[in-house]
Write an enzyme that holds these catalytic residues in place. Structure first.
Site, PDB file in Angstrom:
ATOM      1  N   SER A 250       0.856  -1.188   0.000  1.00  8.53           N
ATOM      2  CA  SER A 250       0.000   0.000   0.000  1.00  8.53           C
ATOM      3  C   SER A 250       0.880   1.221   0.000  1.00  8.53           C
ATOM      4  O   SER A 250       2.071   1.136   0.266  1.00  8.53           O
ATOM      5  CB  SER A 250      -0.898   0.008   1.230  1.00  8.53           C
ATOM      6  OG  SER A 250      -0.194   0.547   2.328  1.00  8.53           O
ATOM      7  N   LYS A 251       0.271   2.345  -0.291  1.00  7.86           N
ATOM      8  CA  LYS A 251       1.115   3.532  -0.398  1.00  7.86           C
ATOM      9  C   LYS A 251       1.722   3.894   0.948  1.00  7.86           C
ATOM     10  O   LYS A 251       2.695   4.621   1.022  1.00  7.86           O
ATOM     11  CB  LYS A 251       0.342   4.690  -1.023  1.00  7.86           C
ATOM     12  CG  LYS A 251      -0.622   5.367  -0.112  1.00  7.86           C
ATOM     13  CD  LYS A 251      -1.169   6.599  -0.783  1.00  7.86           C
ATOM     14  CE  LYS A 251      -2.368   7.009   0.011  1.00  7.86           C
ATOM     15  NZ  LYS A 251      -2.884   8.231   0.029  1.00  7.86           N
TER      16      LYS A 251
END
Ligand code: GLU
Length: 480
Positions: A250-251
């Site tokens: 995920s970012k």
């Protein structure tokens, strides 16, 4: 009957194309193309709070760079538009009202306070169906009085909703475990739960391909298809891509976005190729594949049910393979902006530098550091000239640099062959090994013990004038 396969990619415009989203879109693209079908782009922007300025353009840019051309979409048009959800508000309302008529949904007037009072054991609450059986008259009266409302799904009692996912097999959920969730919000916007059904149906989507986060909600969506009397699509849910054994990519864990990788010097086609392998393996086990090959080999049997781990080292390797196989011309084209970072004024021959770099980097972003020597010497430590195995020390280096200067000064041609011949001859006359001369010459030219090429290549890249200037400078330092 028209049997054309139609798949869709439905990103939410949040400002970046996460690798997981890209893979979902890619598989939808490959499945459509493999089956001679159509690939549709739909922008899911009903969650206005998550929207980011310019995010829609990013989606178009990414699809274009990735080589995933869509047949229909907001920018291309098509017979099933509009393709942006926020432009479809009237459609959702119309269908929500229709569903109420059909007995698959109902108006709910419960206040926020009332809903907040419905706390379950773990702080979550399930709607208690308070408005499910209001009389038609009461509903009409309250609507006429302008009371705020939502429209909820009327989940039938005592059924088990099942479907066969193309990847995960049979999935069943009992209606007891399904809440009468909101389909149309009080602001008139649909929830994802409703919009995905209405849109996929109206857009003629035959195969819904998306992440596993929707795997167990799909039985609920299917009940909506059933209530409308619509044919259900086929489903293919894709397992998550992980950063490691426990964390989803995920970012939050760094740059897992397509454009970030391209900005770091990855080729779009290499990223796409690598992303394809995250959860899919063709029967022939090929790893490096063009889009045409991936399209040809794509098959559902090769999709794994277990999550895959994103391995940037592997993507680097694959990118390096792409770089090595490029024509010199193509490599020069993609590397030029990176070479310019280290040589903004174009003082050196970028073509020479590119040919030196092509086999020496896996990612274009490595280039500026590798050619930093072009900008002069960094810290200069005479210890760099010590090389036990080659029997080079400062004294040997002094002689080596001296003979290379006199060998190179008279050269009229400045290419690998001429330089090499001159150095080999001079070393022999001086009674030195040419390896010794070249080692010292390489250090003297770059001021670095390790360089992205040998002495001859460094000299070619630097050019005659600059090479001699550096050799003389190093000679002075050696003798100081
Ligand atoms: N907008 C949804 C997402 O980005 C798409 C889900 C779907 O493909 O149905 O997660």
């Amino acid at each position: 009957m028209d049997n054309t396969v139609r798949t869709r990619f439905a990103p939410s415009p949040t400002g970046f194309m996460h690798i997981g989203n890209l893979r979902t879109g890619l598989y939808a693209y490959l499945f459509a193309r493999h089956n001679g079908g159509k690939f549709i782009l739909r922008i899911e922007d009903t969650d206005r709070e998550r929207m980011v300025e310019g995010a829609e353009e990013m989606v178009y840019r990414t699809l274009a760079a990735a080589g995933m051309d869509h047949d229909e979409g907001p920018d291309k048009g098509g017979a099933y538009g509009p393709y942006v959800q926020s432009e479809r508000a009237g459609i959702y309302r119309e269908y929500a009202e229709k569903l109420v008529e059909l007995g698959g949904a109902y108006y709910c007037f419960c206040s926020k306070e009332r809903l907040e009072g419905l706390h379950g054991e773990n702080g979550t609450h399930t709607y208690d169906r308070h408005c499910r059986d209001l009389s038609r008259e009461e509903v009409q009266a309250r609507l006429a009085a302008g009371e705020p409302y939502v429209i909820r799904q009327k989940v039938p009692d005592g059924v088990v909703s099942s479907y066969t996912d193309m990847v995960f097999g049979e999935i069943s959920v009992s209606s007891e475990d399904i809440e009468d969730g909101i389909l149309l919000k009080s602001d008139g916007m649909p929830t994802y739960n409703f919009a995905n059904v209405v849109d996929d149906h109206l857009m003629g989507i035959t195969h819904v391909i998306r992440g596993t986060e929707y795997l167990s909600s799909t039985p609920k969506y299917n009940l909506i298809y059933d209530a409308f009397g619509w044919e259900r699509p086929h489903y293919m849910h894709l397992p998550p891509i992980m950063k490691d054994a426990t964390r989803k990519l995920s970012k939050r864990y760094g740059d897992a976005n397509f454009e970030d990788f391209v900005a770091k010097g990855y080729l779009p086609q290499a990223v796409v190729n690598y992303v394809a392998l995250l959860g899919w393996c063709p029967k022939n086990n090929l790893e490096k594949m063009s889009m045409a090959e991936m399209t040809e080999y794509f098959d559902v049997d090769g999709i794994s049910v277990s999550s895959s781990i994103f391995d940037e080292a592997k993507m680097r390797w694959l990118n390096g393979e792409y770089l090595k196989e490029m024509s010199a011309e193509d490599f020069f084209r993609v590397s030029a902006p990176w070479i310019a970072k280290a040589d903004p004024e174009g003082k050196f021959d970028a073509k020479e530098i590119a040919s030196l770099m092509q086999t020496r980097v896996d990612v274009l972003g490595e280039i500026p550091e590798k050619i930093a020597f072009l900008n002069g010497f960094g810290e200069y430590d005479l210890g760099m000239y010590e090389h036990k195995k080659m029997k080079v020390d400062v004294d040997v280096a002094k002689r080596a640099v001296k003979v290379s200067i006199s060998a190179l000064e008279p050269l009229a041609e400045w290419d690998e062959e001429s330089i090499k011949a001159a150095i080999v001859k001079a070393a022999e006359e001086e009674g030195m090994k040419s390896g010794q001369v070249m080692f010292a010459m390489r250090v003297a030219l770059t001021g670095q013990p390790s360089t992205p090429g040998g002495a001859i290549e460094m000299a070619v890249v630097l050019g005659k004038e600059e090479s001699l200037r550096r050799l003389r400078f190093s000679e002075a330092l050696l003798n100081a």
